[in-house]
Design a protein around this motif. Structure first.
Motif, PDB file in Angstrom:
ATOM      1  N   LEU A  44       0.396  -1.270   0.154  1.00  0.00           N
ATOM      2  CA  LEU A  44      -0.502  -0.162   0.335  1.00  0.00           C
ATOM      3  C   LEU A  44       0.773   1.932  -0.290  1.00  0.00           C
ATOM      4  CD1 LEU A  44      -3.020  -0.843   2.643  1.00  0.00           C
ATOM      5  CD2 LEU A  44      -2.406  -1.097   0.749  1.00  0.00           C
ATOM      6  N   SER A  45       2.275   0.609  -0.190  1.00  0.00           N
ATOM      7  CA  SER A  45       3.171   2.257   0.414  1.00  0.00           C
ATOM      8  C   SER A  45       2.851   3.191  -1.371  1.00  0.00           C
ATOM      9  CB  SER A  45       5.000   1.513   0.384  1.00  0.00           C
ATOM     10  OG  SER A  45       4.990   1.067  -0.275  1.00  0.00           O
ATOM     11  N   SER A  46       2.724   1.959  -1.989  1.00  0.00           N
ATOM     12  CA  SER A  46       2.952   2.766  -3.433  1.00  0.00           C
ATOM     13  C   SER A  46       1.486   3.593  -4.391  1.00  0.00           C
ATOM     14  CB  SER A  46       3.635   1.532  -4.339  1.00  0.00           C
ATOM     15  OG  SER A  46       3.312   1.184  -4.509  1.00  0.00           O
ATOM     16  N   LEU A  47       1.075   4.466  -4.847  1.00  0.00           N
ATOM     17  CA  LEU A  47      -0.564   4.568  -5.342  1.00  0.00           C
ATOM     18  C   LEU A  47      -0.810   4.155  -6.539  1.00  0.00           C
ATOM     19  CD1 LEU A  47      -1.052   8.389  -4.755  1.00  0.00           C
ATOM     20  CD2 LEU A  47      -2.111   6.028  -3.072  1.00  0.00           C
ATOM     21  N   PRO A  48      -1.972   3.058  -7.051  1.00  0.00           N
ATOM     22  CA  PRO A  48      -1.438   2.386  -8.121  1.00  0.00           C
ATOM     23  C   PRO A  48      -2.499   3.688  -9.016  1.00  0.00           C
ATOM     24  CG  PRO A  48      -3.814   2.208  -6.829  1.00  0.00           C
ATOM     25  CD  PRO A  48      -2.890   2.740  -5.683  1.00  0.00           C
ATOM     26  N   ASP A  49      -2.768   2.716 -10.356  1.00  0.00           N
ATOM     27  CA  ASP A  49      -3.482   3.809 -11.636  1.00  0.00           C
ATOM     28  C   ASP A  49      -4.796   4.612 -11.030  1.00  0.00           C
ATOM     29  OD1 ASP A  49      -3.975   5.369 -13.549  1.00  0.00           O
ATOM     30  OD2 ASP A  49      -3.667   4.015 -15.310  1.00  0.00           O
ATOM     31  N   LEU A  50      -5.198   5.667 -10.173  1.00  0.00           N
ATOM     32  CA  LEU A  50      -6.488   5.126 -10.003  1.00  0.00           C
ATOM     33  C   LEU A  50      -7.540   6.258 -11.019  1.00  0.00           C
ATOM     34  CD1 LEU A  50      -6.363   7.473  -6.577  1.00  0.00           C
ATOM     35  CD2 LEU A  50      -6.166   5.067  -6.728  1.00  0.00           C
ATOM     36  N   ARG A  51      -6.755   5.978 -12.335  1.00  0.00           N
ATOM     37  CA  ARG A  51      -7.647   6.237 -13.156  1.00  0.00           C
ATOM     38  C   ARG A  51      -8.271   5.474 -14.697  1.00  0.00           C
ATOM     39  NH1 ARG A  51      -3.069  10.743 -16.152  1.00  0.00           N
ATOM     40  NH2 ARG A  51      -2.261   8.492 -15.676  1.00  0.00           N
ATOM     41  N   ALA A  52      -7.270   4.158 -13.906  1.00  0.00           N
ATOM     42  CA  ALA A  52      -7.840   3.087 -14.053  1.00  0.00           C
ATOM     43  C   ALA A  52      -9.295   2.237 -14.566  1.00  0.00           C
ATOM     44  CB  ALA A  52      -7.227   1.703 -13.734  1.00  0.00           C
ATOM     45  N   LEU A  53      -9.988   3.498 -13.127  1.00  0.00           N
ATOM     46  CA  LEU A  53     -11.447   2.440 -13.382  1.00  0.00           C
ATOM     47  C   LEU A  53     -12.624   4.895 -12.977  1.00  0.00           C
ATOM     48  CD1 LEU A  53     -13.425   0.366 -10.538  1.00  0.00           C
ATOM     49  CD2 LEU A  53     -10.729   1.877 -10.323  1.00  0.00           C
ATOM     50  N   PRO A  54     -13.723   4.031 -13.404  1.00  0.00           N
ATOM     51  CA  PRO A  54     -14.388   5.353 -13.173  1.00  0.00           C
ATOM     52  C   PRO A  54     -14.605   5.126 -11.869  1.00  0.00           C
ATOM     53  CG  PRO A  54     -15.856   4.527 -14.931  1.00  0.00           C
ATOM     54  CD  PRO A  54     -14.495   2.812 -14.495  1.00  0.00           C
ATOM     55  N   TRP A  55     -14.637   6.460 -10.516  1.00  0.00           N
ATOM     56  CA  TRP A  55     -14.826   6.652  -9.810  1.00  0.00           C
ATOM     57  C   TRP A  55     -16.146   5.998  -8.857  1.00  0.00           C
ATOM     58  CZ3 TRP A  55     -18.912   9.586  -6.825  1.00  0.00           C
ATOM     59  CH2 TRP A  55     -19.306   9.793  -7.567  1.00  0.00           C
ATOM     60  N   SER A  56     -16.865   5.906  -9.867  1.00  0.00           N
ATOM     61  CA  SER A  56     -18.445   6.038  -9.359  1.00  0.00           C
ATOM     62  C   SER A  56     -18.364   4.547  -9.015  1.00  0.00           C
ATOM     63  CB  SER A  56     -19.583   6.112  -9.770  1.00  0.00           C
ATOM     64  OG  SER A  56     -19.172   5.607 -11.476  1.00  0.00           O
ATOM     65  N   SER A  57     -17.159   4.122 -10.010  1.00  0.00           N
ATOM     66  CA  SER A  57     -17.470   2.446  -9.768  1.00  0.00           C
ATOM     67  C   SER A  57     -16.916   2.158  -8.843  1.00  0.00           C
ATOM     68  CB  SER A  57     -16.998   1.109 -11.178  1.00  0.00           C
ATOM     69  OG  SER A  57     -17.802   2.257 -12.321  1.00  0.00           O
ATOM     70  N   ALA A  58     -15.468   2.324  -8.402  1.00  0.00           N
ATOM     71  CA  ALA A  58     -14.398   2.390  -7.089  1.00  0.00           C
ATOM     72  C   ALA A  58     -15.394   2.115  -6.340  1.00  0.00           C
ATOM     73  CB  ALA A  58     -13.005   3.476  -7.522  1.00  0.00           C
ATOM     74  N   VAL A  59     -16.637   3.597  -6.124  1.00  0.00           N
ATOM     75  CA  VAL A  59     -16.746   3.627  -4.725  1.00  0.00           C
ATOM     76  C   VAL A  59     -18.396   2.647  -4.963  1.00  0.00           C
ATOM     77  CG1 VAL A  59     -18.573   5.547  -3.467  1.00  0.00           C
ATOM     78  CG2 VAL A  59     -16.816   6.080  -4.824  1.00  0.00           C
ATOM     79  N   ALA A  60     -18.691   2.263  -5.604  1.00  0.00           N
ATOM     80  CA  ALA A  60     -19.608   1.425  -5.411  1.00  0.00           C
ATOM     81  C   ALA A  60     -19.278   0.343  -5.029  1.00  0.00           C
ATOM     82  CB  ALA A  60     -20.414   0.701  -6.544  1.00  0.00           C
ATOM     83  N   ALA A  61     -17.874  -1.008  -5.331  1.00  0.00           N
ATOM     84  CA  ALA A  61     -17.135  -1.414  -5.180  1.00  0.00           C
ATOM     85  C   ALA A  61     -16.768  -1.537  -3.354  1.00  0.00           C
ATOM     86  CB  ALA A  61     -16.205  -1.749  -6.020  1.00  0.00           C
ATOM     87  N   THR A  62     -16.139  -0.310  -3.220  1.00  0.00           N
ATOM     88  CA  THR A  62     -16.278  -0.420  -1.573  1.00  0.00           C
ATOM     89  C   THR A  62     -17.141  -0.550  -0.486  1.00  0.00           C
ATOM     90  OG1 THR A  62     -13.889   1.183  -2.786  1.00  0.00           O
ATOM     91  CG2 THR A  62     -14.364   0.625  -0.530  1.00  0.00           C
ATOM     92  N   LEU A  63     -17.938  -0.265  -0.869  1.00  0.00           N
ATOM     93  CA  LEU A  63     -19.284  -0.004  -0.252  1.00  0.00           C
ATOM     94  C   LEU A  63     -19.737  -1.332  -0.674  1.00  0.00           C
ATOM     95  CD1 LEU A  63     -21.199   3.280  -1.097  1.00  0.00           C
ATOM     96  CD2 LEU A  63     -19.110   2.879   0.883  1.00  0.00           C
ATOM     97  N   ALA A  64     -20.227  -1.888  -1.467  1.00  0.00           N
ATOM     98  CA  ALA A  64     -20.463  -3.027  -1.820  1.00  0.00           C
ATOM     99  C   ALA A  64     -19.204  -4.228  -0.428  1.00  0.00           C
ATOM    100  CB  ALA A  64     -20.824  -3.836  -3.214  1.00  0.00           C
ATOM    101  N   LYS A  65     -17.856  -4.254  -0.921  1.00  0.00           N
ATOM    102  CA  LYS A  65     -17.692  -4.989  -0.202  1.00  0.00           C
ATOM    103  C   LYS A  65     -17.119  -4.927   1.029  1.00  0.00           C
ATOM    104  CE  LYS A  65     -14.794  -8.471   0.396  1.00  0.00           C
ATOM    105  NZ  LYS A  65     -15.089  -8.752   1.592  1.00  0.00           N
TER     106      LYS A  65
END
Length: 444
Positions: free
Chosen positions: A331-352
């Motif tokens: 977790l010390s290095s940031l991934p490419d956060l542009r790889a997916l829409p922010w709405s999809s990232a939020v939805a997956a995070t809240l779902a899991k």
């Protein structure tokens, strides 16, 4: 009196949250050390790979094995009740054979609903859905369960008994969970159209007869070609015609394919933590063999092979810090956060991290109150609630990245890395809340 009851209730809630913060605080402290070590160059990519291999193949198996068959060794025969036969522990753990199927189905359904609501791009849905379905079932749960066991009871013996019960339940869970991860996970990550394309491409390649000229040949093709060359030489030595040779080539290729698939499937399902768990359960069910490793008569640590158990226990104690060092390094290095829409990232995070654990919590609460399971012993209820909930509220399993890269390419791996990073960003808050909820559930 109502005021006094309110004060007592408030004190209890604060104590529960305080314990949850302490449990997670220990884990986060070790993770921060791993992150700092990576930033200053102590842990690089090669060192992280070695630590991950040590954790998966050595320390976690040793921890699971020794925790399952352990007994208090304080020299007091009064602790005989604390060293109960493993059959009695397993009698209350049978639901964990069914729980993986229920949790995977629930997680997949929640992930499908959330990705549909935010209109996740079709090409990203398989990876997002898999990230919602399969959580970390070994490294992080072991860290959290170890911390929770230390708060159970009032004596070191109580802590040991609870940790043994928790890890026994987790071991039963791991008998089924890897099978689902490597079967259902591959289905989710390889939709029908991608599989059809891959099959068509492979067929064309095989029909062209140019396997040996393709750059970057797959392992399957290399094995098939090696087997084919060897068989051709044998048939020619015996004067077999070209037609007969080609018939035998087809049979040989089929055999190589079947054998390779069986071996690959066995390697993916029978991973070291699962093997160690099964070995511990097997030896624990045989009192004479267990007595060779642990003194189960007078509990004074003089079993014939006690030194082996002590050595394995010492190695297993390194599992928790090594796991968190690797996690902090990742977790010390940031991934490419542009790889997916922010709405999809939020939805997956809240779902899991929120929705699935909430539904699992309601399922467990209803089960404890409406079925005979609720009348089990307090230790059984406490260990059952802890393991059943922890495996639902952890972030996505890191080894899912391998499957994502194989099935969806580099883009799939980048998408999964971004989702995992987003989940770990809220993990300190969500895990604290769910550990507190587990503590409340254990007392119901």
């Amino acid at each position: 009196s109502s005021f006094t009851e309110a004060v007592c209730a408030g004190s209890h809630v604060m104590a529960v949250f305080g314990g949850a913060v302490l449990d997670l605080g220990q884990a986060l402290t070790m993770a921060v050390v791993g992150g700092v070590a990576t930033r200053v160059g102590v842990i690089d990519a090669s060192a992280r790979k070695v630590l991950s291999s040590i954790s998966m193949n050595i320390t976690i198996p040793c921890l699971l094995f020794t925790s399952i068959i352990t007994c208090p060794q304080d020299g007091s025969a009064e602790q005989a009740s604390a060293c109960a036969p493993l059959t009695s522990v397993l009698a209350g753990g049978w639901p964990f054979l069914l729980l993986p199927v229920l949790w995977v189905a629930l997680s997949a359904f929640v992930g499908w609903v959330c990705t549909s609501l935010v209109r996740t791009p079709r090409e990203l849905r398989p990876v997002i859905l898999a990230s919602c379905t399969f959580g970390n079932s070994t490294g992080l749960p072991i860290v959290l369960l170890t911390a929770m066991a230390q708060r159970s009871g009032t004596t070191p013996v109580d802590h040991m008994i609870m940790q043994s019960r928790m890890f026994s339940n987790l071991s039963i869970y791991l008998m089924v969970y890897p099978i689902l991860q490597w079967s259902v996970g591959r289905i989710l990550l390889a939709p029908e159209e991608r599989v059809a394309t891959a099959v068509a491409s492979t067929s064309q390649l095989c029909e062209s007869g140019e396997q040996s000229q393709v750059v970057g040949k797959s392992v399957d093709m290399v094995l098939q070609q090696a087997w084919r060359d060897s068989m051709s030489q044998n048939w020619r030595e015996f004067g077999v015609s070209d037609q007969a040779e080609s018939e035998h080539e087809g049979i040989a290729t089929t055999r190589v394919n079947v054998f390779k698939r069986v071996v690959d499937g066995a390697r993916k399902l029978v991973v070291p933590p699962v093997c160690a768990s099964l070995l511990g359960l097997g030896l624990g069910l045989m009192p004479p063999v267990r007595g060779l490793l642990m003194d189960t008569s007078d509990f004074n640590s003089d079993a014939p092979l006690q030194f082996i158990f002590t050595g394995l226990t010492t190695v297993g104690q390194a599992a928790v810090p090594v796991n968190m060092l690797v996690l902090g390094s990742n977790l010390s290095s940031l991934p490419d956060l542009r790889a997916l829409p922010w709405s999809s990232a939020v939805a997956a995070t809240l779902a899991k991290m929120v929705v699935t654990p909430a539904l699992a919590f309601l399922c467990l609460l209803g089960t404890f109150r409406m079925t005979p399971l609720g009348s089990a012993s307090p230790q059984t209820l406490e260990s059952t609630a802890a393991v059943a909930m922890i495996v639902t509220c952890t972030p996505t399993a890191n080894n899912l990245a391998v499957m994502a890269e194989l099935a969806a390419g580099a883009q799939g791996k980048q998408v999964l890395a971004a989702v995992i990073f987003a989940m770990y960003c809220i993990a300190p808050f969500s895990l604290t809340a769910w550990i507190a909820a587990i503590s409340w559930l254990q007392q119901q």
